[in-house]
Enzyme design. Structure first.
Site, short mmCIF file in Angstrom:
data_model
loop_
_atom_site.label_atom_id
_atom_site.label_comp_id
_atom_site.label_asym_id
_atom_site.label_seq_id
_atom_site.Cartn_x
_atom_site.Cartn_y
_atom_site.Cartn_z
N GLY A 59 0.86 -1.10 -0.13
CA GLY A 59 -0.15 0.00 0.11
C GLY A 59 1.09 1.41 0.08
O GLY A 59 2.03 1.38 0.35
N ARG A 60 0.26 2.45 -0.12
CA ARG A 60 0.81 3.51 -0.21
C ARG A 60 -0.13 4.54 0.61
O ARG A 60 -1.16 4.62 0.35
CB ARG A 60 1.06 4.12 -1.47
N GLY A 88 0.38 8.83 2.56
CA GLY A 88 0.94 10.33 2.56
C GLY A 88 2.35 10.50 2.80
O GLY A 88 2.97 11.16 1.90
N ASP A 144 -6.04 9.62 15.80
CA ASP A 144 -6.70 9.55 14.50
C ASP A 144 -7.50 8.14 14.68
O ASP A 144 -7.39 7.26 13.60
CB ASP A 144 -5.51 9.35 13.46
#
Length: 325
Positions: free
Chosen positions: A33-34, A36, A146
């Site tokens: 995955g990628r 920020g 978060d």
């Protein structure tokens, strides 16, 4: 060559450039995955013969603050030893200066998927596991900031994991604002040199951020900020099945997500205790129950005993009636 084709080639070139060279110990596989700050890859630790996840900073558009934030995330995870928090195994800096760290490879199901399929009781017990992990972080002075469905996973063995601690706050830490031009070290630095989020910066997930986060007031962040996030997570989870939320559970959500931090539960343990009260058929402290609700709760909690007494009374009446015949 069309613009789309050129863009595709540039993207592939960036992916090749971004792929880290970790030396002989780690055999790199596919990208998982990628985000920020960078990308996560599956890798094999050739020394311990196990798969791990490797998170590495991207190659473009990353200021020094992003480098420090990734290093800081690794340090935060390393100090949070708990079954519900992903463990860090190794960390370092690549030859090109990009930081990386290796952690447990999690194969799991997103929280939102479980919220749609599990019964309310099972879901609330999983929610208590989330609370336990967050409370453990608070005990070590770390606030997640978060908490949302995207950052909670159900592991392959049924374990509940709180992930993505990239914007976590270490309570009581001092440092320079993220906009300051501090120099990233070649190693993981000590907590005293960690950067902090400056006023005016909004961090978190819309819909799950506490009001003090949404207003860009990180100096007001404390454990009650995570209480709000957990309350928002509970609210979204209860709404997922479309069924009516019981009044007592709604009261729990409302207290946890109060705009005023002083009106929320003072700690995650207090929130979890009220959820346990509801599961055990006990009085929920956040809810002002009516006489009818108290009676119904008492009936549900002692239903077997009540019916046993009713059956006993019915038998006694029947025997008395039989003797009079």
């Amino acid at each position: 060559m069309t613009g789309q084709a050129a863009g595709g080639q540039v993207q592939r070139l960036l992916e090749v450039m971004e792929r880290p060279e970790l030396g002989e110990r780690y055999l790199l596989h596919e990208r998982l995955g990628r985000g920020g700050m960078g990308a996560v890859y599956r890798a094999t630790d050739t020394v311990l013969q196990r798969d791990v996840a490797v998170k590495v900073l991207g190659v473009s558009g990353n200021p020094l603050s992003a480098m420090e934030r990734l290093q800081r995330e690794a340090r935060v995870l390393a100090r949070l030893e708990h079954p519900g928090i992903v463990a860090v195994h190794d960390a370092g800096v690549l030859d090109d200066g990009r930081p990386w760290y290796a952690m447990r490879l999690v194969r799991g199901t997103p929280w939102a998927a479980c919220a749609h399929t599990e019964g309310r009781g099972a879901l609330l017990r999983r929610f208590l596991q989330v609370c336990d992990a967050v409370a453990a972080a608070h005990a070590r002075g770390v606030v997640h900031r978060d908490l949302s469905p995207a950052n909670v996973l159900i592991g392959e063995f049924g374990d509940v994991l709180v992930v993505d601690w990239g914007i976590a706050k270490v309570l009581g830490e001092s440092g320079t604002p993220e906009s300051a031009g501090t120099t990233a070290s070649s190693t993981l630095t000590s907590p005293s040199t960690q950067s902090v989020t400056q006023d005016g910066m909004v961090v978190g997930t819309p819909g799950f951020m506490a009001p003090e986060q949404a207003r860009g007031m990180p100096h007001l962040t404390d454990v009650r900020t995570d209480v709000f996030g957990l309350g928002a997570l509970l609210r979204a989870s209860l709404a997922a099945d479309g069924a009516r939320t019981p009044a007592a559970l709604q009261s729990i959500v409302e207290r946890a997500t109060a705009d005023d931090p002083d009106a929320r539960y003072p700690a995650v343990d207090a929130l979890a205790a009220d959820v346990r009260h509801w599961l055990d058929g006990e009085r929920v402290l956040a809810h002002a129950e009516s006489l009818w609700e108290r009676s119904a709760r008492g009936y549900q909690r002692h239903r077997a005993l009540i019916w046993l007494l009713v059956a006993y009374a019915a038998v006694r009446v029947a025997l008395l009636f039989w003797k009079r015949i």
